[in-house]
Design an enzyme around this catalytic site. Structure first.
Site, PDB file in Angstrom:
ATOM      1  CD  GLU A 192      21.674  28.273  33.548  1.00  0.00           C
ATOM      2  OE1 GLU A 192      22.480  28.961  32.890  1.00  0.00           O
ATOM      3  OE2 GLU A 192      22.028  27.599  34.512  1.00  0.00           O
TER       4      GLU A 192
ATOM      5  CB  CYS B 173      38.844  27.285  37.041  1.00  0.00           C
ATOM      6  SG  CYS B 173      39.979  27.519  35.641  1.00  0.00           S
TER       7      CYS B 173
ATOM      8  CB  CYS C 169      46.114  25.138  40.255  1.00  0.00           C
ATOM      9  SG  CYS C 169      45.799  26.429  39.030  1.00  0.00           S
TER      10      CYS C 169
ATOM     11  CB  CYS D 114      42.014  22.336  39.982  1.00  0.00           C
ATOM     12  SG  CYS D 114      41.155  22.093  38.411  1.00  0.00           S
TER      13      CYS D 114
ATOM     14  CB  CYS E  76      45.106  21.912  33.587  1.00  0.00           C
ATOM     15  SG  CYS E  76      44.907  23.660  33.191  1.00  0.00           S
TER      16      CYS E  76
END
Length: 353
Positions: free
Chosen positions: A36, A191, A198, A201, A207
């Site tokens: 991370e 995205c 899309c 998605c 959305c």
DNA sequence: AAGTCGGGGTT
DNA sequence: AACCCAGACTT
């Protein structure tokens, strides 16, 4: 928010997400932490080789805590944002001292460690232990901005608050680890900023940006401003015979903190007198030439190179703190900023020692 | 709330 | 060449 947001994401990730990244293999808090931090402002593809090298050399908190700071910076060299490496090292030592070497398991303890903010603390505990915490990295910001058609630059305080609320509201009660991995993966693979896919998605139906055909309006870009131009002169001092190059450690804070860099000639000084006073070296000057330009977040740096030839004794500099004769290929374990490495490589290319 | 901190990929 | 990215820290 019982709208199927998290369920759709988790289902998609199970079918089509990435499950074979090195830090997903054995997602201990330590490994997730290192990944991370490396991934802060840095893409997966860039991080991969660094993560493997780093965790190979430092397999756990104790190994990292026991390490020499130069070696940590060396393994970080080229990744950028070197405060991340210094903080990682400091935090490892704090974990050994305060927690007996065992990674802390409460949000406040984790978020207190240097280099770990709200989002990274949440990600570590969610991914490695399944604790319910929201995250808000660049991927999540983009997904949420589009899904809810959030206006305003995500980096502003006001928009940030709004996004944190949405992030918390969408985080499920169960399967937090899968959800967290899923929403980051969605932002990284479908995205995306430039051409969101899309069609594939899982969040398409709800959305708002997709419904309005305004995907590219979100997220709003950072307000732009002109970058100031700064100039600096670097001394290229090569040792006769060996071809070693004089490097100088920079102060711990500020740009390239703690890294080894070409000695910087202060504005207006005469190079020969400066070398005599500063290093005790007698040099003659070669023709100065422009070096590379390097763009930082907040300014652009045009480097000038001042090559020199050493006339006399060179051992004197070895006795001074923070100086070293560097030779490419000798694998000295020090961190060197990328533009300086480019200069060194170029130099050895055009005139091999 | 705004500024500081790198380097590389994308477009 | 401009923009951005698995942000955090300082002021």
């Amino acid at each position: 928010m019982a709208d199927g947001f998290s369920a759709a994401l988790i289902g998609w990730h199970r079918r089509e997400g990435r499950h074979d990244l090195p830090w997903q293999r054995d997602p201990t808090p330590y490994r997730v932490w290192v990944s991370e931090v490396m991934l802060q402002q840095t893409r997966v593809g860039t991080v991969l080789p660094y993560f493997v090298r780093f965790t190979d050399r430092f397999p756990d908190v104790r190994a990292l805590a026991a390490a020499d700071s130069d070696e940590v910076l060396h393994l970080w060299s080229g990744l950028g944002y070197y405060a991340r490496a210094r903080n990682l090292h400091r935090a490892a030592r704090m974990i050994v001292e305060r927690h007996g070497g065992r990674f802390p398991e409460t949000f406040d303890e984790v978020a207190t460690l240097p280099g770990i903010g709200r989002s990274t603390a949440g990600a570590i505990l969610a991914l490695s232990m399944g604790q319910r915490h929201p995250i808000l990295d660049g991927n999540v910001k983009r997904v949420l901005c589009r899904y809810h058609a959030v206006t305003g630059w995500p980096g502003s305080a006001e928009t940030g608050r709004r996004l944190w609320e949405l992030a918390a509201a969408h985080t499920p009660e169960r399967e937090v680890s899968a959800y967290t991995q899923a929403i980051m993966d969605l932002g990284a693979t479908l995205c995306t900023r430039a051409r969101p896919d899309c069609d594939r998605c899982p969040l398409r139906e709800g959305c708002l940006a997709f419904r309005n055909g305004s995907q590219m309006q979100f997220p709003e870009p950072r307000p732009s401003r002109a970058l100031p131009l700064r100039r600096c002169r670097y001394a290229l001092i090569r040792r006769p015979g060996s071809g070693e190059l004089l490097l100088q450690r920079r102060p711990p804070a500020g740009v390239w903190g703690g890294l080894c860099c070409l000695p910087e000639l202060p504005d207006g000084v005469e190079p020969r007198a400066w070398c005599r006073e500063r290093f005790g070296l007698e040099v003659s000057l070669l023709e100065p030439r422009p070096g590379p330009a390097h763009t930082f977040t907040h300014f652009r740096l045009q480097m000038q190179l001042q090559p020199m030839e050493v006339r006399g004794e060179t051992d004197i500099v070895m006795e001074q703190e923070g100086l070293l004769w560097y030779k490419e290929g000798r694998r000295q374990a020090v961190g060197i900023p990328a533009p300086v490495r480019r200069i060194i490589r170029q130099l050895e290319l055009e005139s091999p020692p």
